[in-house]
Scaffold this motif. Sequence first.
Motif, PDB file in Angstrom:
ATOM      1  N   GLU A  79       0.828  -1.210   0.000  1.00 30.44           N
ATOM      2  CA  GLU A  79       0.000   0.000   0.000  1.00 30.44           C
ATOM      3  C   GLU A  79       0.858   1.255   0.000  1.00 30.44           C
ATOM      4  O   GLU A  79       0.543   2.233  -0.677  1.00 30.44           O
ATOM      5  CB  GLU A  79      -0.928  -0.010   1.218  1.00 30.44           C
ATOM      6  CG  GLU A  79      -2.082  -0.988   1.100  1.00 30.44           C
ATOM      7  CD  GLU A  79      -2.997  -0.655  -0.068  1.00 30.44           C
ATOM      8  OE1 GLU A  79      -3.340   0.524  -0.266  1.00 30.44           O
ATOM      9  OE2 GLU A  79      -3.362  -1.595  -0.805  1.00 30.44           O
ATOM     10  N   ALA A 105       1.633   4.861  -3.297  1.00 31.08           N
ATOM     11  CA  ALA A 105       1.681   6.318  -3.200  1.00 31.08           C
ATOM     12  C   ALA A 105       3.028   6.891  -3.619  1.00 31.08           C
ATOM     13  O   ALA A 105       3.220   8.113  -3.575  1.00 31.08           O
ATOM     14  CB  ALA A 105       1.355   6.739  -1.768  1.00 31.08           C
ATOM     15  N   HIS A 135       6.597   4.749   9.547  1.00 24.57           N
ATOM     16  CA  HIS A 135       5.146   4.628   9.674  1.00 24.57           C
ATOM     17  C   HIS A 135       4.774   3.768  10.884  1.00 24.57           C
ATOM     18  O   HIS A 135       3.796   4.069  11.589  1.00 24.57           O
ATOM     19  CB  HIS A 135       4.549   4.025   8.399  1.00 24.57           C
ATOM     20  CG  HIS A 135       4.419   4.999   7.272  1.00 24.57           C
ATOM     21  ND1 HIS A 135       5.488   5.375   6.487  1.00 24.57           N
ATOM     22  CD2 HIS A 135       3.335   5.686   6.801  1.00 24.57           C
ATOM     23  CE1 HIS A 135       5.071   6.237   5.572  1.00 24.57           C
ATOM     24  NE2 HIS A 135       3.774   6.446   5.740  1.00 24.57           N
ATOM     25  N   ALA A 188      -5.838   5.695  11.176  1.00 24.75           N
ATOM     26  CA  ALA A 188      -5.949   5.392   9.748  1.00 24.75           C
ATOM     27  C   ALA A 188      -6.305   6.629   8.950  1.00 24.75           C
ATOM     28  O   ALA A 188      -5.747   6.881   7.868  1.00 24.75           O
ATOM     29  CB  ALA A 188      -6.991   4.299   9.530  1.00 24.75           C
ATOM     30  N   ASP A 189      -7.235   7.435   9.451  1.00 24.00           N
ATOM     31  CA  ASP A 189      -7.637   8.654   8.735  1.00 24.00           C
ATOM     32  C   ASP A 189      -6.490   9.647   8.647  1.00 24.00           C
ATOM     33  O   ASP A 189      -6.270  10.273   7.597  1.00 24.00           O
ATOM     34  CB  ASP A 189      -8.835   9.301   9.438  1.00 24.00           C
ATOM     35  CG  ASP A 189     -10.102   8.475   9.298  1.00 24.00           C
ATOM     36  OD1 ASP A 189     -10.144   7.619   8.386  1.00 24.00           O
ATOM     37  OD2 ASP A 189     -11.044   8.674  10.094  1.00 24.00           O
ATOM     38  N   GLU A 190      -5.752   9.793   9.735  1.00 26.07           N
ATOM     39  CA  GLU A 190      -4.684  10.784   9.757  1.00 26.07           C
ATOM     40  C   GLU A 190      -3.498  10.365   8.894  1.00 26.07           C
ATOM     41  O   GLU A 190      -2.916  11.184   8.183  1.00 26.07           O
ATOM     42  CB  GLU A 190      -4.227  11.030  11.194  1.00 26.07           C
ATOM     43  CG  GLU A 190      -3.154  12.104  11.313  1.00 26.07           C
ATOM     44  CD  GLU A 190      -2.898  12.509  12.752  1.00 26.07           C
ATOM     45  OE1 GLU A 190      -1.780  12.990  13.037  1.00 26.07           O
ATOM     46  OE2 GLU A 190      -3.808  12.341  13.587  1.00 26.07           O
ATOM     47  N   LYS A 199      -3.633   8.029   6.522  1.00 26.04           N
ATOM     48  CA  LYS A 199      -4.114   7.498   5.239  1.00 26.04           C
ATOM     49  C   LYS A 199      -3.691   6.033   5.033  1.00 26.04           C
ATOM     50  O   LYS A 199      -3.087   5.654   4.035  1.00 26.04           O
ATOM     51  CB  LYS A 199      -3.631   8.364   4.071  1.00 26.04           C
ATOM     52  CG  LYS A 199      -4.195   9.777   4.089  1.00 26.04           C
ATOM     53  CD  LYS A 199      -3.714  10.598   2.920  1.00 26.04           C
ATOM     54  CE  LYS A 199      -4.432  11.932   2.861  1.00 26.04           C
ATOM     55  NZ  LYS A 199      -4.397  12.704   4.131  1.00 26.04           N
ATOM     56  N   LEU A 200      -4.048   5.212   6.034  1.00 25.38           N
ATOM     57  CA  LEU A 200      -3.743   3.790   5.994  1.00 25.38           C
ATOM     58  C   LEU A 200      -5.036   2.985   5.821  1.00 25.38           C
ATOM     59  O   LEU A 200      -6.133   3.497   6.021  1.00 25.38           O
ATOM     60  CB  LEU A 200      -3.032   3.361   7.281  1.00 25.38           C
ATOM     61  CG  LEU A 200      -1.709   4.063   7.591  1.00 25.38           C
ATOM     62  CD1 LEU A 200      -1.156   3.574   8.921  1.00 25.38           C
ATOM     63  CD2 LEU A 200      -0.703   3.854   6.482  1.00 25.38           C
ATOM     64  N   GLN A 201      -4.873   1.714   5.461  1.00 26.50           N
ATOM     65  CA  GLN A 201      -6.028   0.843   5.307  1.00 26.50           C
ATOM     66  C   GLN A 201      -6.695   0.610   6.659  1.00 26.50           C
ATOM     67  O   GLN A 201      -6.025   0.406   7.677  1.00 26.50           O
ATOM     68  CB  GLN A 201      -5.598  -0.518   4.750  1.00 26.50           C
ATOM     69  CG  GLN A 201      -5.257  -0.532   3.274  1.00 26.50           C
ATOM     70  CD  GLN A 201      -4.791  -1.917   2.845  1.00 26.50           C
ATOM     71  OE1 GLN A 201      -3.678  -2.324   3.182  1.00 26.50           O
ATOM     72  NE2 GLN A 201      -5.625  -2.637   2.122  1.00 26.50           N
TER      73      GLN A 201
END
Length: 654
Positions: free
Chosen positions: A240, A244, A385, A403-405, A407-409
């Motif tokens: 993942e 990016a 990470h 996850a939102d901050e 940008k993870l699954q």
Amino acid sequence: MLEALRRGSTGWVAKVLFALLVFSFAIWGVADVFTGWGRGAIAKVGSQEIRAEDFQRTFQNEINMISQQAGQRISPEQARAAGLDERVVSRLIAWSAVEQHADKLNLALSDEALAEGLQSDEAFAGPDGKFNRFAFENVINRLGVSERGFLHLRRRDEVREQLTSALVNGIAVPPAMIELMNTWRNETRTVDYFAINADKMVKVPEPDDAQLKATYEANLSSFMAPEYRKLSVLVLSVDELKKAIEISDAEAQERYEHTKADYDTPERRRVQQIAFKDKAAAEEAKKAIDGGKSFGDVAKESGAQDSDIDLGLISKDRLIDKKIADAAFALEKDKVSDPVEGRFATVLLRVSDVQPAVTRNFADVKDDVKQKLARERAESELQAHLDQVEDQRSGGKTLKEIADELKLQFYEVAETDRNNRDSAGKTAIPLTDTSALLTTAFGSGLGIENEMVELSNGTYAWVDVSDITAQKQKSLDDVKDQVKALFMTQERARLVADFADKLVERANNGEAMSRLATEAGAQRVSETPPFNRTTEPQGMSKAAVARAFTVAKGQAASAPDTNDKTRIVFKVTTVNPAPALSETERVTIGTDLRNEIADETLGEYVMALQRQLGTHIFQDELRRVTGAATGDDVQQPHALSQSTSRPDINRPGN
């Protein structure tokens, strides 16, 4: 596939084959020779710990060996499904116990004996059959150990083998046992048989409510709703992160220029080689070939087989001897070289196939180069990470917020059982490897912050349990269809068995099998060829074969068919005693029995050692390392359970 795994995991050649020698060394897991200590121990036998990295290295080595035997790559998941991880743990524990017993007995191997063993080991022999220093160095280089480290491993391996060999070398098999085994193996029988036409002869009436209730209550465990858990799952993976990352053409071009050779395929040739003791012998052989003899015939005259002379389809760099490599890659296809005096022997060479080199330009491999660069960069960023996630976990943030901050699954799993299935039978967590994750989830509780879980292929996950739905009994109304199906199956089997019993009774009273077959709806009575206990002739199931050896000649019996849909009724027509043993057969059976007795002896010996020394399994660490079990269903490897379990120990010197 599984059969290949079973074969690979039970084979043993103690000292002759190099590949198994390497594996044997790996079993010891001597951390100060190979690597540093790892995170923890998976087991402790007496005073000796078995480290997690020792297990992982041994497990991977055995997978590699079995993959080579099977001719295809065996995945860790397939290996675990076949129980290979349990066998490795069992073997590590067994050998640890033996080593400690050897230490207690003050057993040792002198430097002279160790050197003598190395001198006679075929793994280190040159073309002349004698010890070759270059071959020895090549072996330890491939093992990745120092000479001192290798000798340390070798010494311990030899001492361990001497101790276990002493237990089994004196085993003798009584002649009466050999005769008994011959009788069991080689007695044959023939039978007349037919299969009942169950669909035609048996009609199962619809069950009433009382019958359904009785079936339901007798099989309550078959109608349970599993425990479900609601989970929050955060996933961080190299794949993942890679998505990016943008790699420019210029970066890819620069990498390509530095690694161009990695994308080219060198010329490869199928090379055959015959080695001779001296140049004169090689010249005589060359004259014979020039006079019309084939390369293969000359090889056979020199004592070599086809498999001995074929070096395979190889590139030039795979040939260790530069002089031989130069000659082989200058030779025309299907031509035989003049004698080539190599470093270790004089040889004749023949090239039977030539595959030209293939050069790929940047345009051909640009996408591959970019993918490799992106993955390398993602791997380098992974630790940062991981640290970010752990820092935010320590700060009290939820997995969803992290996850939102970052940008993870993230997956909000409404329900999953231990097998990654929801109540509709669908996959609950859309990941390829969830065993370790579910182990953690079902070993946790509400509100507990669990440790990070390492999955496969550079993937890490965190899981929180937000709700638990306990296992519960399904009501009869909810499972009435399944209960009815079970009743119909059981009742059908009972009626078929009752009908078969009546036919058998009539056959034993002298009625003709042909008449009984007609009444049973069968088209005809068939006759088997002679069969023994381990064969399964057409039309007979394993159960029928086994039953046939329990009744006398002229007697009838029945047994379930292969699919357990009906029953086979048969009558034994001939009993052929086992023939007298030849000397070769007597030796073969004696060897088989001796090996079985040796296995039993070693098994009992190791079990006694484990009981005496004490064996403790660190289940949390073992679950972390294997990722093979889930929740409360974790089972200890078979050698680690109660004293009735047999340890997995290889028999030396076989």
